[in-house]
Motif scaffolding. Structure first.
Motif, PDB file in Angstrom:
ATOM      1  N   LYS A 322       0.832  -1.205   0.000  1.00  0.00           N
ATOM      2  CA  LYS A 322       0.000   0.000   0.000  1.00  0.00           C
ATOM      3  C   LYS A 322       0.867   1.256   0.000  1.00  0.00           C
ATOM      4  O   LYS A 322       1.962   1.284   0.588  1.00  0.00           O
ATOM      5  CB  LYS A 322      -0.909   0.026   1.234  1.00  0.00           C
ATOM      6  CG  LYS A 322      -1.690  -1.245   1.488  1.00  0.00           C
ATOM      7  CD  LYS A 322      -2.667  -1.573   0.385  1.00  0.00           C
ATOM      8  CE  LYS A 322      -3.500  -2.794   0.708  1.00  0.00           C
ATOM      9  NZ  LYS A 322      -2.733  -4.038   0.815  1.00  0.00           N
ATOM     10  N   MET A 323       0.369   2.311  -0.627  1.00  0.00           N
ATOM     11  CA  MET A 323       1.048   3.596  -0.599  1.00  0.00           C
ATOM     12  C   MET A 323       1.116   4.146   0.821  1.00  0.00           C
ATOM     13  O   MET A 323       2.103   4.781   1.200  1.00  0.00           O
ATOM     14  CB  MET A 323       0.328   4.590  -1.497  1.00  0.00           C
ATOM     15  CG  MET A 323       0.902   6.007  -1.455  1.00  0.00           C
ATOM     16  SD  MET A 323      -0.100   7.168  -2.420  1.00  0.00           S
ATOM     17  CE  MET A 323       0.734   8.723  -2.035  1.00  0.00           C
ATOM     18  N   ASP A 536      -4.035   0.938  -2.731  1.00  0.00           N
ATOM     19  CA  ASP A 536      -4.798   2.112  -2.287  1.00  0.00           C
ATOM     20  C   ASP A 536      -4.740   3.270  -3.284  1.00  0.00           C
ATOM     21  O   ASP A 536      -5.343   4.318  -3.043  1.00  0.00           O
ATOM     22  CB  ASP A 536      -4.357   2.573  -0.893  1.00  0.00           C
ATOM     23  CG  ASP A 536      -2.852   2.628  -0.716  1.00  0.00           C
ATOM     24  OD1 ASP A 536      -2.125   2.481  -1.716  1.00  0.00           O
ATOM     25  OD2 ASP A 536      -2.401   2.841   0.429  1.00  0.00           O
ATOM     26  N   VAL A 537      -4.047   3.091  -4.405  1.00  0.00           N
ATOM     27  CA  VAL A 537      -4.045   4.143  -5.435  1.00  0.00           C
ATOM     28  C   VAL A 537      -4.447   3.601  -6.807  1.00  0.00           C
ATOM     29  O   VAL A 537      -4.392   4.327  -7.798  1.00  0.00           O
ATOM     30  CB  VAL A 537      -2.659   4.835  -5.541  1.00  0.00           C
ATOM     31  CG1 VAL A 537      -2.418   5.728  -4.343  1.00  0.00           C
ATOM     32  CG2 VAL A 537      -1.533   3.817  -5.683  1.00  0.00           C
ATOM     33  N   VAL A 540      -7.134   5.698  -8.599  1.00  0.00           N
ATOM     34  CA  VAL A 540      -6.937   7.147  -8.645  1.00  0.00           C
ATOM     35  C   VAL A 540      -7.301   7.739 -10.004  1.00  0.00           C
ATOM     36  O   VAL A 540      -8.034   8.729 -10.092  1.00  0.00           O
ATOM     37  CB  VAL A 540      -5.483   7.514  -8.269  1.00  0.00           C
ATOM     38  CG1 VAL A 540      -5.162   8.958  -8.672  1.00  0.00           C
ATOM     39  CG2 VAL A 540      -5.270   7.343  -6.769  1.00  0.00           C
ATOM     40  N   SER A 648      -8.745   1.786   1.195  1.00  0.00           N
ATOM     41  CA  SER A 648      -8.176   2.173  -0.101  1.00  0.00           C
ATOM     42  C   SER A 648      -9.137   3.021  -0.922  1.00  0.00           C
ATOM     43  O   SER A 648      -8.709   3.887  -1.692  1.00  0.00           O
ATOM     44  CB  SER A 648      -7.775   0.927  -0.903  1.00  0.00           C
ATOM     45  OG  SER A 648      -6.785   0.188  -0.226  1.00  0.00           O
ATOM     46  N   TRP A 651      -8.744   6.511   0.455  1.00  0.00           N
ATOM     47  CA  TRP A 651      -7.394   6.987   0.169  1.00  0.00           C
ATOM     48  C   TRP A 651      -7.271   7.415  -1.299  1.00  0.00           C
ATOM     49  O   TRP A 651      -6.735   8.478  -1.612  1.00  0.00           O
ATOM     50  CB  TRP A 651      -6.379   5.894   0.488  1.00  0.00           C
ATOM     51  CG  TRP A 651      -4.944   6.341   0.417  1.00  0.00           C
ATOM     52  CD1 TRP A 651      -4.169   6.451  -0.695  1.00  0.00           C
ATOM     53  CD2 TRP A 651      -4.109   6.743   1.512  1.00  0.00           C
ATOM     54  NE1 TRP A 651      -2.910   6.888  -0.378  1.00  0.00           N
ATOM     55  CE2 TRP A 651      -2.838   7.081   0.978  1.00  0.00           C
ATOM     56  CE3 TRP A 651      -4.306   6.840   2.886  1.00  0.00           C
ATOM     57  CZ2 TRP A 651      -1.781   7.496   1.782  1.00  0.00           C
ATOM     58  CZ3 TRP A 651      -3.244   7.269   3.693  1.00  0.00           C
ATOM     59  CH2 TRP A 651      -2.001   7.591   3.133  1.00  0.00           C
ATOM     60  N   ALA A 652      -7.791   6.588  -2.211  1.00  0.00           N
ATOM     61  CA  ALA A 652      -7.721   6.897  -3.638  1.00  0.00           C
ATOM     62  C   ALA A 652      -8.504   8.170  -3.963  1.00  0.00           C
ATOM     63  O   ALA A 652      -8.084   8.968  -4.809  1.00  0.00           O
ATOM     64  CB  ALA A 652      -8.255   5.716  -4.456  1.00  0.00           C
ATOM     65  N   ILE A 655      -6.352  11.193  -2.959  1.00  0.00           N
ATOM     66  CA  ILE A 655      -5.282  11.437  -3.926  1.00  0.00           C
ATOM     67  C   ILE A 655      -5.851  12.018  -5.214  1.00  0.00           C
ATOM     68  O   ILE A 655      -5.319  12.992  -5.778  1.00  0.00           O
ATOM     69  CB  ILE A 655      -4.513  10.130  -4.230  1.00  0.00           C
ATOM     70  CG1 ILE A 655      -3.921   9.531  -2.943  1.00  0.00           C
ATOM     71  CG2 ILE A 655      -3.410  10.393  -5.254  1.00  0.00           C
ATOM     72  CD1 ILE A 655      -2.934  10.405  -2.230  1.00  0.00           C
ATOM     73  N   PHE A 684       1.171   9.795 -13.866  1.00  0.00           N
ATOM     74  CA  PHE A 684       0.186   8.780 -13.491  1.00  0.00           C
ATOM     75  C   PHE A 684      -0.163   7.832 -14.630  1.00  0.00           C
ATOM     76  O   PHE A 684      -0.329   6.634 -14.413  1.00  0.00           O
ATOM     77  CB  PHE A 684      -1.089   9.461 -12.968  1.00  0.00           C
ATOM     78  CG  PHE A 684      -0.970   9.937 -11.554  1.00  0.00           C
ATOM     79  CD1 PHE A 684      -1.267   9.095 -10.494  1.00  0.00           C
ATOM     80  CD2 PHE A 684      -0.544  11.224 -11.267  1.00  0.00           C
ATOM     81  CE1 PHE A 684      -1.143   9.525  -9.180  1.00  0.00           C
ATOM     82  CE2 PHE A 684      -0.419  11.666  -9.962  1.00  0.00           C
ATOM     83  CZ  PHE A 684      -0.721  10.804  -8.911  1.00  0.00           C
ATOM     84  N   PRO A 693       4.220   5.165  -5.782  1.00  0.00           N
ATOM     85  CA  PRO A 693       3.126   6.119  -5.990  1.00  0.00           C
ATOM     86  C   PRO A 693       3.319   7.448  -5.269  1.00  0.00           C
ATOM     87  O   PRO A 693       2.854   8.484  -5.748  1.00  0.00           O
ATOM     88  CB  PRO A 693       1.895   5.380  -5.464  1.00  0.00           C
ATOM     89  CG  PRO A 693       2.432   4.315  -4.566  1.00  0.00           C
ATOM     90  CD  PRO A 693       3.746   3.926  -5.148  1.00  0.00           C
ATOM     91  N   PHE A 697       3.228  10.952  -7.297  1.00  0.00           N
ATOM     92  CA  PHE A 697       2.454  12.125  -6.907  1.00  0.00           C
ATOM     93  C   PHE A 697       3.351  13.355  -6.793  1.00  0.00           C
ATOM     94  O   PHE A 697       2.995  14.448  -7.245  1.00  0.00           O
ATOM     95  CB  PHE A 697       1.731  11.879  -5.578  1.00  0.00           C
ATOM     96  CG  PHE A 697       0.807  12.999  -5.193  1.00  0.00           C
ATOM     97  CD1 PHE A 697      -0.523  12.984  -5.573  1.00  0.00           C
ATOM     98  CD2 PHE A 697       1.270  14.090  -4.465  1.00  0.00           C
ATOM     99  CE1 PHE A 697      -1.378  14.026  -5.238  1.00  0.00           C
ATOM    100  CE2 PHE A 697       0.430  15.143  -4.129  1.00  0.00           C
ATOM    101  CZ  PHE A 697      -0.902  15.110  -4.516  1.00  0.00           C
TER     102      PHE A 697
END
Length: 725
Positions: A322-323, A536-537, A540, A648, A651-652, A655, A684, A693, A697
């Motif tokens: 996970k990020m 978790d991304v 996004v 996640s 979280w996504a 972001i 991305f 990730p 970012f």
């Protein structure tokens, strides 16, 4: 020449096999088929699949042959490692694996596409057989102690770029999580633990599915369903052809439950259906389908799995992919969001209760089973919300035209339909994706938009799917190929396919997801597109693209009334913006609660009900019903792949909102918007899983992410301490 000789050695080994046994399963050679590979119609000369001639038999034959080749190739590489030290990990190990895996992954992707797009061509049993066989074969490269050792040795050497380092670290982490670092005794314990875990998850799943299907409440009173939309009546009617006459069945199926709760005026009936939903698997219902013991056993086995692999808790182990990086980082974000969502939830429920009371509601407070119904009523009152009226402004051809134009404007790509392409249905279209630097397409995708009840039963009305058929690989000389499959209403004799705003949102989200697969610039499929992206991304880019639906210019470009061709009026656009904010605090608190519940269940040994009782008042403004046993049917974390990862979704969104705010900050300046689009394209969309990730970012935004943009878009006040590390 070396690769050719290498391939001949592999094929020679395969031809000498009568059966292959590895990791506890047996595959018989007859599944290969006599007409492969020359007569296998999976791919045409143009590199696209021959869908017109695809059958279960040739998919099964192809996967049988390719899995055997792959496993034999892994053994060949292992033998070479044992015989000679690896001088070049990519030339000697990873490049051959890339070439071996490409056809296997393509056949796997094609099979999933057929499974979702046309169940008559690929029934569930056949697909699951292909899926399981491919998954086990592909796992062999991550279960090899020889390859793992060579990878670890190579990590300590220099002369690797960022993408190569990420690939090596991926193999290292996969090997570690597969137990290649632990002793023989612990490996045996781990294997036993994982077998027990699989059995417990299967029991949990089966009992939840049965208890979900068992609840059926028949409705004969037409007054109850008088405000139900036609699609819901069809879903509930015993005879869909006479859906207006009844009787109707209220069930817990996902495509029925929520719209039923939104439209049912009978509070007692809503309570009954809600109780059935939250009591699944509990001791208050049928004892035969109780899941609480399986829930606790799954938690115990996951804790044992994590301990054997050297982690304190399963949640700590989960953070490896996970990020977020740590459980504490996730908790910090949840707390920041909760500080703004909880007061908003309280205000929203007070407003909703006041509105409901003025509309005839007699209850002392709004309960969970009241919220969907009165929220819909409030939407109509506050915003004059009429889904049918909005739907007329979004014909699918116009939405697609605007969507493609937005992508061409932001990312400098051209999307063109290619005709006379083999597909699995006459309504499926194929599109090439071009970039300025090349006259040949860099990627392609299929679009299967319309519902076909008998063929696409696995894609629900309010959902869709993006299948990555092929990953980009410079090593194997393969371009990205994807399929987007939906269940939108087909056109009628006098009108095109009209999308609800939820449909439009879904289309944008899945297309953003597809863009990351299609526009990757990595060299290896192991980190191409969505591969190796932290969980978790992974959503996004989908959330970023769907954020554009709250931009007036974009709405203008995708809307055209099916009769008058007028654009969506300004007041309707404002309504869509306001509806997103209507109960934003309430909705966010629910997601925060489930995220915290998931983490706590996988971080502590406390009894599940004690955890619920502790967390509930911190996140929810409703009293906890004494019979509410919702964790006992929380299949996302106990059956699916979201254990210690449910957060996640939130979280996504954080972001993605921060990413989109970079576009919002320069609105009105076309050149700056294009510049931001290029930066998004180069980070991305291009880097896929080849870069951490957090670093992706920072390359895009120039700083670490913040939840301020999400809070702002939802109409919630911004937190003072907003940095997420």
């Amino acid at each position: 020449m070396a690769l050719a000789l290498y391939g001949q050695r592999i094929l020679k080994r395969i031809s000498s096999l009568t059966l292959a046994k590895r990791h506890g399963y047996i595959v018989l050679v007859p599944e290969i088929g006599e007409d492969l590979p020359e007569k296998n119609p999976l791919l045409q000369k143009n590199g696209l699949p021959e869908f017109n001639n695809l059958t279960i038999e040739n998919c099964m034959a192809a996967i049988g042959k390719q899995t055997l080749e792959f496993e034999a190739g892994v053994r060949e590489i292992e033998d070479q490692i044992l015989q000679n030290p690896v001088k070049d990990i990519f030339k000697n190990v990873l490049n051959p694996l890339e070439n071996l895996g490409a056809p296997l992954d393509t056949t796997w992707g094609l099979s999933k596409t057929l499974y979702l797009g046309n169940s008559t061509l690929m029934p569930t049993k056949s697909y699951l057989s292909i899926h399981d066989r491919a998954r086990r074969a592909r796992a062999s490269k991550f279960n090899s102690s020889q390859i793992y050792g060579a990878i670890k040795d190579s990590l300590n050497k220099d002369n690797k770029n960022e993408e190569q380092t990420r690939i090596l670290k991926k193999f290292e982490l996969e090997g570690k999580l597969n137990g290649l670092d632990i002793n023989v005794a612990d490996k045996s314990k781990l294997e036993e633990c994982l077998n027990k875990l699989a059995a417990e998850k299967d029991r949990f799943k089966t009992k939840t599915e049965v208890s979900t299907k068992l609840f059926r409440h028949q409705i004969k009173d037409i007054k109850v369903v008088r405000d139900f939309p036609v699609y819901l009546l069809k879903s509930m009617a015993i005879d869909p052809k006479h859906c207006l006459d009844g009787p109707w069945i209220a069930s817990l199926q996902s495509h029925v439950y929520l719209p039923f709760m939104e439209h049912c005026p009978d509070r007692e009936l809503r309570w009954n259906v809600w109780q059935a939903m939250v009591n699944r698997g509990s001791t208050y219902g049928n004892k035969e389908y109780v899941t609480s013991t399986h829930l606790e056993e799954i938690r115990y086995l996951r804790r044992e799995q994590a301990n054997l692999l050297g982690y304190k808790t399963f949640a700590d182990m989960s953070m490896e992919t996970k990020m977020a990086g740590s459980v504490q980082n996730v908790k910090n974000l949840l707390l920041i969001l909760l500080q703004r969502a909880m007061p908003a939830q309280e205000r929203e429920l007070l407003d909703l209760h006041k509105f409901a009371t003025n509309s005839g509601f007699k209850g002392e407070r709004i309960e969970l089973w009241d919220v969907p119904y009165w929220r819909r009523k409030q939407q109509i009152s506050l915003f004059d919300y009429k889904e049918e009226a909005i739907q007329e402004y979004f014909p699918l051809p116009k939405v697609l035209e605007g969507l493609f134009s937005l992508c061409e404007r932001l990312f400098k790509v051209t999307i063109k339909q290619r005709y006379e392409v083999s597909t699995w249905d006459k309504d499926v279209k194929f599109y090439d994706v071009f970039e300025p630097h090349s006259s040949a397409p860099v990627a392609g995708f299929y679009l299967d938009p319309y519902t076909r009840t008998d063929e696409k039963s696995r894609i629900l009305q309010n959902s869709g799917s993006m299948v990555g058929i092929q990953n980009r690989s410079l090593i194997a000389d393969i371009k990205p190929l994807a399929a987007l499959i939906f269940n939108f209403q087909p056109p009628s004799s006098d009108k095109p396919s009209l999308l609800t705003f939820k449909d439009v949102n879904l289309l944008f989200h899945k297309f953003g997801y597809a863009l990351q697969h299609l526009l990757t610039r990595t060299s290896y499929s192991e980190v191409s597109g969505l591969s190796n992206i932290e969980w978790d991304v992974v959503e996004v880019c989908g959330y970023v693209l769907s954020q554009w639906l709250y931009n007036k210019d974009v709405i203008h470009s995708i809307s055209s009334h099916c009769d008058s061709e007028e654009k969506l009026p300004a007041d309707m656009f404002d309504m869509l913006v306001n509806i997103r904010k209507q109960t934003a605090g309430l909705d966010l608190c629910r997601e925060l609660y489930l995220s915290a519940l998931d983490l706590e269940l996988h971080s502590t040994k406390d009894f599940w009900l004690d955890i619920v009782r502790k967390l509930w008042p911190q996140y929810r403004c409703f009293p906890l019903d004494k019979m509410d046993s919702h964790p006992c049917s929380f299949t996302q974390i106990f059956v699916e792949e979201w254990a210690a990862a449910y957060y996640s979704h939130v979280w996504a969104r954080v972001i993605a909102a921060d990413v989109y705010s970079a576009f919002h900050e320069v609105q009105g300046d076309e050149q700056q918007i294009v510049d931001v689009g290029k930066r998004f394209r180069d980070t991305f969309l291009a880097l896929g899983g080849s870069c951490n990730p957090g670093e992706v970012f920072r390359k895009f935004r120039g700083r670490d992410p913040s939840p301020k943009a999400l809070l702002s878009s939802l109409g919630l006040k911004q937190a003072k301490r907003a940095e997420v590390k």
